[in-house]
Design a protein around this motif. Sequence first.
Motif, PDB file in Angstrom:
ATOM      1  N   HIS A 254       0.828  -1.198   0.000  1.00 35.80           N
ATOM      2  CA  HIS A 254       0.000   0.000   0.000  1.00 35.80           C
ATOM      3  C   HIS A 254       0.866   1.254   0.000  1.00 35.80           C
ATOM      4  N   VAL A 255       1.946   1.215   0.785  1.00 36.24           N
ATOM      5  CA  VAL A 255       2.859   2.365   0.812  1.00 36.24           C
ATOM      6  C   VAL A 255       3.436   2.604  -0.578  1.00 36.24           C
ATOM      7  N   ILE A 256       3.812   1.515  -1.263  1.00 37.54           N
ATOM      8  CA  ILE A 256       4.388   1.670  -2.607  1.00 37.54           C
ATOM      9  C   ILE A 256       3.343   2.244  -3.566  1.00 37.54           C
ATOM     10  N   THR A 257       2.109   1.721  -3.495  1.00 35.02           N
ATOM     11  CA  THR A 257       1.056   2.246  -4.365  1.00 35.02           C
ATOM     12  C   THR A 257       0.866   3.734  -4.130  1.00 35.02           C
ATOM     13  N   VAL A 258       0.801   4.106  -2.854  1.00 29.83           N
ATOM     14  CA  VAL A 258       0.609   5.513  -2.512  1.00 29.83           C
ATOM     15  C   VAL A 258       1.727   6.363  -3.091  1.00 29.83           C
ATOM     16  N   SER A 259       2.960   5.866  -2.993  1.00 26.79           N
ATOM     17  CA  SER A 259       4.086   6.633  -3.510  1.00 26.79           C
ATOM     18  C   SER A 259       3.999   6.775  -5.022  1.00 26.79           C
ATOM     19  N   PHE A 260       3.621   5.684  -5.695  1.00 25.66           N
ATOM     20  CA  PHE A 260       3.434   5.757  -7.147  1.00 25.66           C
ATOM     21  C   PHE A 260       2.391   6.808  -7.485  1.00 25.66           C
ATOM     22  N   LEU A 261       1.272   6.765  -6.782  1.00 24.75           N
ATOM     23  CA  LEU A 261       0.196   7.708  -7.097  1.00 24.75           C
ATOM     24  C   LEU A 261       0.646   9.136  -6.857  1.00 24.75           C
TER      25      LEU A 261
END
Lengths: 383, 252
Positions: A254-261
Amino acid sequence: MAELITTVITIAVVLGGTLGACSYLIYVERKLSAFMQDRVGPNRVGPYGLFQPLADGLKFLLKEDIIPDHVDKVMFLIAPTISVFTTLLAFSVVPFGDVAADLEIGGYKALRFIIAPGIDIGIVFIFAVTSLAVYGVILGGWASNNKYSALGSLRASAQVVSYEIPLGMSVLGIALMTGSLNLETILLKQAVSILDWNIWYQPLACLIFFTAALAESNRMPFDLPECEQELVGGYHTEYSALKFALFFLGEYTHVITVSFLTAILFFGGWHFPGIAEVNSAYPGVTFVKLAVLMAKVLSVVIFIMLLRWTIPRFRFDQLMGLAWKVMIPLSLVNVVAVMTIKQFQFSLWWLLPISAAMFGAAGAIGVAAKQAELNSREPVASH
Amino acid sequence: MNPEILQLLVPLILGAGAIGWLMPSNRKKPRIVGVILGVVAIFLLVGRARGTSGSLETDVMFDLFAGITLASAGMMITARNPAYSALWFALVTLSLCGLFFLQSAPFLAAASVIVYAGAIIVTFMFVLMLASQSGAGGYDQRPQHPLLATVTATLLLGAVIVALNAWGPDKLAAEKAKAADAVVETNVARKKAPLVSNPLSKPLNEDFGTLHQLGRSLFGDYLFAVELAGTLLLVATIGAIAIAPRRSQGTL
């Protein structure tokens, strides 16, 4: 058929990349925490402790997998898988490179830089899928039949449902400016010059989005569902070995997704002036764009890790107050501002001072409200 | 008796029997009987009402999602534990969203996931979690009026099927034939011939399904209805805030 093979390869690459990145991000986080607290951090396995993630993974695999007697077994087993599944699913519409340029090997399209291209509702899909992640937390806490777990999942459900609203509304401004919810379109619109990055027009929205996304992923300073000092381990108190690892993996993904977004929505994705532009055409430019995007993502991830040891945890009423009294009104006003600018065709640059003014006004109102509350409070009886 | 009515009545009664049998009660009943009844009922109905889209993948996906929806709906009604019921409800919503995707309505799908699965059912779970996992009383674990509920639901389902049958596959084929005739007659008529004869799903525009068109449709064709619904929700929200007790009055 070729399309199917490309998709399968892309999924495999994304899955492998994400899982590998997760394990090494945990290493980075441990080293970074150690640095911030003046410790050494993991340094026993391999040079500089570089093989620590492998050791951690092995330990997760080989530890005794305990299912307590008093739990609801089906739910207890399903919960961690939901947690991982939903966060990984969100990756299917996130572009992780220049989508226009496919990686071709021997004339075959080997890799596409997005799993599902051309999804019209991009961001809405991500919000829909990640809003399901809360089931993992709720079920985990409920099935554990443990008071601490139940309290943790109660907190989690309230928190996630509340922060979904500012999360969605903060992106509305960008959707209005771009005229699309598709992440690829939003990225391409910014890839003109550094002054076209959305951060210049939507700094407040960026702040709201980032904060709400942090709260959604239960990271410090929003980790009330699992805060050790109050709830032992929160919703995953009863989990051990690989099932605990799945929860952990869900949080990291989730942290990675958030960073991508954050990188794609506000910081121009793979665009960087001079080296990665739309029309730059030197050999290997695809990889440079990939590297630029990864560098941006990594910066956001590291920023999240630094935040963990910088800002102390909120109290629960503060957490709720932040979402309902501050972030939701601010993101609403932000949407109205963008609408007004678009309707009367003013320069988009007006949004920068407007955002700053809104931020200042919110701060002033907050201080004034606190002052009024302190003044009206009954004086404490002295002995 | 009219065979058409019989074709409708038999699966309905079988389905009602299945649900009635599966409803949790004090007596021990083998579940398999109810499951078989239900499956037979569904197959009888499917044989009557299901058309094909012409593409194998779409048909398989439709059957898959529809099957999951029906099975989870049955499980939701007959589950003994309210928390499981809520979860089956979530699964019903998710597989319905799969059907929406098949109908080129991705926004509707994503919106229902966010609203139903992501918010409403989470709120149900929130309440259910406050009830203990195993301590629910016997009166909480079985329905109060199983017969009444089954009969009412069956009547409703029957009415819906009869209404939809008016645009069933036979009628659809007839409409298509008529449209084809129109093609022969004039080219203008072809443009106006409806692609789908069901007025409930008649596309208003060519690029139906895209987000852009959905927005135009909502805030153009149906502006009044949207604003009306919005006002209703706003009034309800204000009402909820007005009813909710203040902290100083003692609760919360």
